[in-house]
Design an enzyme around this catalytic site. Structure first.
Site, PDB file in Angstrom:
ATOM      1  CE1 TYR A 215       7.906  -3.596 -10.771  1.00  0.00           C
ATOM      2  CE2 TYR A 215       7.101  -4.500  -8.253  1.00  0.00           C
ATOM      3  CZ  TYR A 215       6.620  -4.670  -9.735  1.00  0.00           C
ATOM      4  OH  TYR A 215       5.508  -4.524 -10.171  1.00  0.00           O
TER       5      TYR A 215
ATOM      6  CG  ASN B 185       3.359   0.863   2.901  1.00  0.00           C
ATOM      7  OD1 ASN B 185       3.665  -0.296   2.717  1.00  0.00           O
ATOM      8  ND2 ASN B 185       4.946   1.837   2.665  1.00  0.00           N
ATOM      9  N   GLY B 186       2.719  -2.025   5.331  1.00  0.00           N
ATOM     10  CA  GLY B 186       3.680  -2.865   5.429  1.00  0.00           C
ATOM     11  C   GLY B 186       3.357  -4.019   6.004  1.00  0.00           C
TER      12      GLY B 186
ATOM     13  N   GLY C 100      -0.690  -0.052  -4.772  1.00  0.00           N
ATOM     14  CA  GLY C 100      -1.766  -0.353  -4.843  1.00  0.00           C
ATOM     15  C   GLY C 100      -3.173  -0.357  -5.468  1.00  0.00           C
TER      16      GLY C 100
ATOM     17  CB  CYS D 260      -0.808   0.127   0.957  1.00  0.00           C
ATOM     18  SG  CYS D 260      -1.407  -1.499   1.490  1.00  0.00           S
TER      19      CYS D 260
END
Ligand code: SF4
Length: 462
Positions: A258, A114-115, A39, A12
């Site tokens: 990436y 996020n994680g 996301g 995310c």
């Protein structure tokens, strides 16, 4: 059925805004559009309205989730948090769409994550034991409940966030908003995921990447430090401290390989520069006799430019990418799934036909699509295809916010490089060395997590 490409996926993007002007919702919308690559399964925005929190969230892209009417309903607020989600933990159901808004005795909070939390089961058990029930199955739901739980005794959003974050293990960047007008950003003490602060005359914003600051017209103030909690109110930073501790430190190096947008700058290093240097390094480490160089869109392109520069070979556009298909897309039939790579990427025959071509890609994870990409080039008339990968062989699993499954699914975990070359039908295959990758990313202010390559998930602090 969803078909996911042979790439890692993030869990995310997070965003937060504390403004002096009442346009937090529209600014957050713009920020989320810039963070959409992190996301694409769902999106949401929560804003404060007096002592209340309003929100709108749903499955889909940001542009699909919000229309004029929903944005009008959220307009007029000075504070907001927002989120785009790729689900890896907790199913992709509506209940798991973030922000998670939690009600408790004295108010509401909105939380974005996020994680990935590695001790989530323990925290879930602890809360369940005191009677907390959960509407969702995501890690963010447990974190929101933990903050609310601490708030019962602490009666302060900021202190409750610190208390809850101190109990979390794993990778996490959070944006949290209470009814008290505070917007809080938290970065885990290892610094696995990026989080930055932007400033303008409008106020303060927090975002996973600087590309969102640029899009919103904000300047990068600084990155949130590992272990730091930053509090913004009325468009100013009113408090910051580093209360979270860990024994290790290390940013996920895959952010440079990436995940992140090439126009972002993370912890002092341009993502474009890092990828370009990876390509240069690849050209020095694994040269080959060829006519031209191309990259697999999107994140192989900068490495291909660097490879071309260093090798002196011309850089060509090898593929056209259909930009209207997301990273996760739906194909109802097997025939359509088999054709999925073709729908996304089409070779530019003019640049490929009769050529000995070097193709740069960012990674090989499960090995499910690389062969199809090479097949496309051969069908378009390429004489030779030399595959160059700008990250080392991916052999270990990751518990820190990516969707890598069991190690047995990682092709480099059980096949040699030559076996993978054969599987892909490439003329040659070479990966950048780990030393080369780290060297290409020099300039970053933090050491790296290199766990998926060497099993070391951060470096020990002194
Ligand atoms: S193990 Fe790999 S993907 Fe996971 S955080 Fe570390 S570098 Fe990133």
């Amino acid at each position: 059925m969803f078909l996911r490409s042979d790439k890692l996926h993030e869990e995310c993007a997070v965003f937060g805004a504390s403004l002096k002007t009442p346009d937090a919702a529209s600014l957050t919308y713009n920020g989320l559009i810039a963070l959409q690559h992190r996301g694409q399964e769902s999106a949401g925005i929560a804003v404060t309205e007096g002592n209340n929190i309003l929100y709108h969230k749903n499955e889909g892209l940001v542009s699909e989730v919000f229309d004029k009417k929903t944005m009008e309903r959220l307009s007029g607020s000075y504070n907001a948090v927002g989120h785009t989600r790729y689900s890896t933990k907790g199913s992709a159901t509506h209940a798991n769409v973030q922000p998670i808004v939690k009600e408790y005795l004295t108010g509401r909070i909105a939380v974005c994550l996020n994680g990935n939390i590695t001790n989530i089961d323990k925290l879930h058990e602890k809360l369940a034991a005191v009677g907390v029930s959960f509407a969702a199955s995501s890690h963010c739901d447990v974190i929101a409940a933990l903050i609310a739980y601490h708030n019962v005794t602490l009666n302060c959003t900021e202190k409750s966030v610190v208390a809850a974050a101190s109990e979390l293990e794993g990778a996490f960047c959070l944006t949290v908003m209470g009814c008290d007008g505070k917007v809080i950003a938290v970065r885990d003490p290892n610094g696995y995921r990026p989080l930055c602060i932007g400033k303008s005359e409008k106020g303060i914003i927090f975002a996973s990447e600087t590309s969102a600051l640029d899009t919103c017209g904000f300047e990068l103030l600084r990155d949130v430090k590992p272990g730091e909690v930053v509090v913004a109110q009325n468009g100013e930073i009113v408090n910051s401290s580093v209360p979270l501790e860990s024994e290790t430190l290390g940013l996920c190096i895959f952010e440079y390989v990436y995940f992140a947008r090439p126009d972002s700058v993370i912890d002092g290093l341009s993502v474009f520069k890092a990828r370009y240097e990876m390509g240069r390094r690849l050209a020095r480490e694994c040269p080959t006799d060829a006519d031209c160089v191309c990259g697999v869109p999107d994140s192989g392109l900068e490495a291909a430019m660097g490879y071309a520069f260093e090798s002196g070979l011309p850089y060509v556009s090898g593929f056209n990418k259909n930009r209207y298909i997301g990273r996760s897309f739906i194909f109802p039939t097997q025939a359509e799934r088999a054709n999925a790579v073709r729908m996304k990427l089409n070779p530019v025959a003019f640049n490929v036909e009769g050529k000995r071509i070097v193709v740069c890609d960012d990674s090989i994870v499960r090995g499910t699509t690389g062969g199809k990409t090479i097949d496309l080039l051969r069908k378009a008339g390429a004489k030779e295809v030399h595959l160059r990968i700008s990250s080392p062989p991916f052999i270990h699993s990751c518990s820190y916010g990516t969707d890598v499954g069991d190690e047995s699914t990682l092709v480099a975990n059980h096949k040699t490089i030559d076996e993978i070359r054969e599987l892909f039908n490439a003329d040659t295959l070479a990966y950048i060395s780990l030393e080369g990758l780290v060297d290409a990313c020099s300039g970053c202010n933090l050491p790296f997590c290199l766990g998926c390559f060497n099993g070391e998930y951060g470096v020990k602090k002194n």
